[in-house]
Design an enzyme around this catalytic site. Sequence first.
Site, short mmCIF file in Angstrom:
data_model
loop_
_atom_site.label_atom_id
_atom_site.label_comp_id
_atom_site.label_asym_id
_atom_site.label_seq_id
_atom_site.Cartn_x
_atom_site.Cartn_y
_atom_site.Cartn_z
N HIS A 37 38.87 37.63 36.40
CA HIS A 37 38.71 36.52 37.33
C HIS A 37 38.47 37.06 38.73
O HIS A 37 38.49 38.28 38.94
CB HIS A 37 39.91 35.58 37.28
CG HIS A 37 41.20 36.15 37.75
ND1 HIS A 37 41.85 37.18 37.10
CD2 HIS A 37 41.98 35.85 38.83
CE1 HIS A 37 42.98 37.46 37.73
NE2 HIS A 37 43.07 36.69 38.79
N HIS A 39 40.09 36.75 41.76
CA HIS A 39 41.09 37.07 42.77
C HIS A 39 40.90 38.54 43.15
O HIS A 39 40.62 39.38 42.29
CB HIS A 39 42.51 36.80 42.27
CG HIS A 39 42.91 35.36 42.37
ND1 HIS A 39 43.79 34.75 41.50
CD2 HIS A 39 42.56 34.38 43.27
CE1 HIS A 39 43.96 33.48 41.85
NE2 HIS A 39 43.23 33.24 42.91
N ASP A 41 42.55 41.21 43.80
CA ASP A 41 43.20 42.36 43.16
C ASP A 41 42.63 42.67 41.78
O ASP A 41 43.08 43.61 41.12
CB ASP A 41 44.72 42.16 43.08
CG ASP A 41 45.12 40.88 42.36
OD1 ASP A 41 44.39 39.88 42.45
OD2 ASP A 41 46.19 40.87 41.72
N HIS A 42 41.62 41.90 41.36
CA HIS A 42 41.02 42.13 40.05
C HIS A 42 39.54 42.53 40.13
O HIS A 42 38.97 42.91 39.10
CB HIS A 42 41.18 40.90 39.16
CG HIS A 42 42.61 40.62 38.84
ND1 HIS A 42 43.20 40.99 37.64
CD2 HIS A 42 43.59 40.03 39.58
CE1 HIS A 42 44.48 40.64 37.66
NE2 HIS A 42 44.74 40.06 38.81
N HIS A 114 45.37 30.18 34.40
CA HIS A 114 45.69 30.66 35.73
C HIS A 114 45.28 29.58 36.74
O HIS A 114 44.85 28.50 36.35
CB HIS A 114 44.95 31.98 35.98
CG HIS A 114 45.43 32.75 37.16
ND1 HIS A 114 46.76 32.88 37.49
CD2 HIS A 114 44.74 33.46 38.11
CE1 HIS A 114 46.86 33.62 38.57
NE2 HIS A 114 45.65 33.98 38.98
N ASP A 185 45.41 37.37 34.39
CA ASP A 185 46.55 36.65 34.98
C ASP A 185 46.69 35.32 34.24
O ASP A 185 45.72 34.56 34.13
CB ASP A 185 46.30 36.38 36.46
CG ASP A 185 46.48 37.62 37.32
OD1 ASP A 185 46.74 38.69 36.76
OD2 ASP A 185 46.37 37.49 38.56
N HIS A 243 51.38 43.54 35.85
CA HIS A 243 51.30 42.57 36.94
C HIS A 243 52.70 42.17 37.42
O HIS A 243 52.99 41.00 37.66
CB HIS A 243 50.49 41.34 36.53
CG HIS A 243 49.82 40.64 37.67
ND1 HIS A 243 50.49 39.79 38.50
CD2 HIS A 243 48.54 40.69 38.13
CE1 HIS A 243 49.67 39.31 39.41
NE2 HIS A 243 48.47 39.87 39.21
#
Length: 281
Positions: A37, A39, A41-42, A114, A185, A243
């Site tokens: 996805h 976000h 941090d990914h 998520h 996530d 995570h």
Amino acid sequence: MRIGPEVILLDCGEGTQRQLMRSSVSFMKISRIFVSHFHGDHFLGLPGLIQSMALNDRKEPLEIYGPTGIVELMKSLLGLGYFKPAFEVCVEELEPGERVAFERFSVTCALADHTVPCYAYAVEESQRPGKFNKARALELGIPEGPMFSKLQSGESVILPGGMVIEPSMVLGQPRKGRKLVFSGDTKPCDSVEALARDCDLLIHDATAAADNEDKANAYGHASARQSAALAAKAGARMLALVHISPRYDDAAPLLEEAKAIHPNCILPKDLDEVEVPLPDA
């Protein structure tokens, strides 16, 4: 993930190329990247990783897969600054439930639960040849040596007298390869549980301990014990908790909560390596 000579990457957080430089895995060997996805941090490690590949004179194409929007996202990322990689970057959007097949493995995506559209991924090795029946091979007059190897790799051989030996004559039933599932996530959901059915390793969001479970769920994450319950219901043979919230200086209590439900559970640290054994059958 290393599968034979190939390396694939599941998500690409900021600084990924620097972490890979500290590991036993060469980032130049990565052939495919699957993004769960959007976000930061990914996916924010993608520009740095691709530029590092270019600076190291990569020539092979790089394939990137992800949810709807990954094509436009990559156009933006590759347009940052005065930079254009000399190798081809192929980007493909996947639909929920879609499966893409490669030579040694396939990857199937499913919707996670998520706060934004997010995919979980199942990576499944292709079937392995059945066990080689040496006694049967010798009975058929096959000499030990190169012919054994050819039959084990699925090739037919011809004996000096002209008899053709098919692999099925000396091999047992095909055997399953390994299956790894990465949740992205997510809070616990049926779609990830179904994707993880009978997997060898489930890598699952385990953001919080049980006392912060409601808050974690509100933000689209799972607790360690919820991850363990899902792994147990799915029949996952091993569970890796990832995570973890930075609020935990010591995440050992999360591991204890998970192990009470799913004993074969680990809490991997950065740069840890986990070997997934081949199934017996």
